[in-house]
Design a protein around this motif. Structure first.
Motif: not given
Length: 88
Positions: A52, A54, A61, A84
């Motif tokens: 993942w 970020c 992400t 998001e």
């Protein structure tokens, strides 16, 4: 910016199955998904591991998977963006 091992953290135990990782960076996904970006973690990452990513700068992400890790050269997938949005 270059890969920073301090930004990579394993999520949960290892074992024989692919592992999950969280990677926090200010680098854009276009930089992170470049072959060789994760070379300094080649001894930690295995093929099919999920990361993942970020981007703390944007913020965004993405999920990438390790496609290959041979002779210290790590290549990951292009990345799948996580939506998001917040409509409230």
């Amino acid at each position: 910016m270059a890969f920073a091992l301090s930004g990579l953290q394993q999520v949960g135990p290892g074992g024989n199955s692919p592992r999950m990782w969280i990677y926090a960076t200010t680098d854009a996904i276009a930089t992170v998904n470049t072959a060789g970006y994760f070379n300094n973690a080649s001894d930690l990452l295995t093929v099919r591991d999920i990361i993942w990513v970020c981007d703390t700068n944007t913020p965004t992400t993405n999920i990438v998977s390790v496609l290959s890790n041979a002779s210290g050269v790590v290549d990951v997938s292009d990345g799948t963006a996580i939506a998001e949005t917040d409509t409230d």
